[in-house]
Motif scaffolding. Structure first.
Motif, PDB file in Angstrom:
ATOM      1  N   PHE A   1      68.057  81.617  28.014  1.00  0.00           N
ATOM      2  CA  PHE A   1      68.602  83.206  27.747  1.00  0.00           C
ATOM      3  C   PHE A   1      66.906  84.096  28.636  1.00  0.00           C
ATOM      4  O   PHE A   1      66.296  83.697  28.328  1.00  0.00           O
TER       5      PHE A   1
ATOM      6  N   GLN B   1      65.678  92.202  24.031  1.00  0.00           N
ATOM      7  CA  GLN B   1      65.025  91.024  23.993  1.00  0.00           C
ATOM      8  C   GLN B   1      64.765  90.409  25.536  1.00  0.00           C
ATOM      9  O   GLN B   1      65.433  90.429  26.375  1.00  0.00           O
ATOM     10  N   ARG B   2      63.708  89.352  25.893  1.00  0.00           N
ATOM     11  CA  ARG B   2      64.018  88.586  27.114  1.00  0.00           C
ATOM     12  C   ARG B   2      63.226  86.978  26.313  1.00  0.00           C
ATOM     13  O   ARG B   2      62.339  86.831  25.914  1.00  0.00           O
TER      14      ARG B   2
ATOM     15  N   TYR C   1      72.141  93.082  13.530  1.00  0.00           N
ATOM     16  CA  TYR C   1      70.288  91.981  14.209  1.00  0.00           C
ATOM     17  C   TYR C   1      71.017  91.544  15.252  1.00  0.00           C
ATOM     18  O   TYR C   1      72.040  90.907  15.493  1.00  0.00           O
ATOM     19  N   PRO C   2      70.077  91.306  16.400  1.00  0.00           N
ATOM     20  CA  PRO C   2      70.373  91.633  17.091  1.00  0.00           C
ATOM     21  C   PRO C   2      69.913  89.500  17.659  1.00  0.00           C
ATOM     22  O   PRO C   2      69.874  89.537  16.221  1.00  0.00           O
ATOM     23  N   LEU C   3      70.945  89.479  18.784  1.00  0.00           N
ATOM     24  CA  LEU C   3      71.866  87.879  18.899  1.00  0.00           C
ATOM     25  C   LEU C   3      72.174  87.763  17.488  1.00  0.00           C
ATOM     26  O   LEU C   3      72.403  86.392  17.913  1.00  0.00           O
ATOM     27  N   SER C   4      72.913  88.276  17.411  1.00  0.00           N
ATOM     28  CA  SER C   4      73.760  87.823  15.794  1.00  0.00           C
ATOM     29  C   SER C   4      74.500  87.882  15.897  1.00  0.00           C
ATOM     30  O   SER C   4      75.654  87.299  14.375  1.00  0.00           O
ATOM     31  N   TYR C   5      75.648  88.339  16.392  1.00  0.00           N
ATOM     32  CA  TYR C   5      77.495  88.293  16.633  1.00  0.00           C
ATOM     33  C   TYR C   5      77.813  87.391  18.200  1.00  0.00           C
ATOM     34  O   TYR C   5      77.095  87.001  18.998  1.00  0.00           O
ATOM     35  N   GLU C   6      78.522  87.054  17.954  1.00  0.00           N
ATOM     36  CA  GLU C   6      79.318  86.125  18.995  1.00  0.00           C
ATOM     37  C   GLU C   6      79.233  86.490  20.416  1.00  0.00           C
ATOM     38  O   GLU C   6      79.279  87.654  20.677  1.00  0.00           O
ATOM     39  N   GLN C   7      79.184  85.937  21.449  1.00  0.00           N
ATOM     40  CA  GLN C   7      79.193  86.410  22.621  1.00  0.00           C
ATOM     41  C   GLN C   7      80.178  85.523  23.544  1.00  0.00           C
ATOM     42  O   GLN C   7      80.815  84.158  23.527  1.00  0.00           O
TER      43      GLN C   7
END
Lengths: 112, 116
Positions: free
Chosen positions: B45, B56-57, B99-105
């Motif tokens: 990431f 986010q980093r 919620y950040p980063l919590s959905y399918e990509q």
């Protein structure tokens, strides 16, 4: 921080079943599963959320144990098209920032 | 329904140069994440953009920077290229959610960067 997957590699004959495990040292708020074929981008398979909610492909099943910080992906009646590298992934939230970590990967080969 | 697109497909650069990679997210998605994938490794990431800001980093140096445009498309810039920057760069789009980063990509096909 990176989730650890097991096994690292597995070879199946068509029709056989497999389980891929994902374990994290950090609290898991959600677990994602992706499959990546050689030379291609990862493809979303499933997401498991705290509280039991799941979203993904109908033919894929998985479990999520929040207390043990583990998830497992179940592949049944495997087909040749299932071959690829499977990654679990999870967001990690810290007071210095948030990241998304992919697991160490599991190479799955299905042979006729 | 157009999926995630990336350009260029392949790129060869010389050490010390700068590079810009581009990504258009899946229709309906407002969040773009960038990943670096070295040969034989899982994606790492780099950062995530939402509402035109870096939200986010990951553990990447400041040589890696990005931008998101009002139409949700995004760019990844890498300055002062090193040989070790050679990798497949993947863009993934998703929804922001609670919620950040919590959905399918959903991933694009990637840009293969070679630094010589």
């Amino acid at each position: 921080q990176q989730p650890v997957q097991s096994p690292q590699a597995v070879i199946l004959r068509e029709g056989e079943d497999a389980v891929i495990n994902c374990s994290s040292s950090k609290a898991l708020y959600s677990v994602h599963w992706y499959r990546q074929k050689h030379g291609e981008a990862p493809v979303f398979l499933m997401i498991l959320l705290k509280g039991g909610e799941q979203k993904g492909h109908e033919k894929i099943s998985a479990s999520f144990n929040e207390k043990k910080q583990q998830s497992s992906l179940y592949l049944t009646a495997s087909q040749l098209s299932y071959s690829g590298t499977y990654f679990c992934g999870s967001p990690v939230f810290t007071n210095t920032g948030n990241q998304f970590y992919f697991g160490t990967g599991t190479s799955l080969t299905v042979i006729p | 329904d157009a999926g995630v697109t990336q350009s260029p497909t392949h790129l060869i650069k010389t050490r010390g140069q700068q590079v810009t990679l581009r990504c258009s997210p899946k229709s309906g998605h407002d969040t773009v994440s960038w990943y670096q994938q070295a040969l034989g490794q899982g994606p790492q990431f780099i950062f995530q953009y939402y509402e035109e800001e870096e939200r986010q980093r990951g553990n990447f140096p400041d040589r890696f920077s990005g931008h998101q445009f009002p139409n949700y498309s995004s760019e990844l810039n890498v300055n002062a290229l090193l040989l070790g920057d050679s990798a497949l760069y993947l863009c993934a789009s998703s929804l922001a959610g609670d919620y950040p980063l919590s959905y399918e990509q959903y991933f694009g096909p990637g840009t293969r960067l070679t630094v010589t």
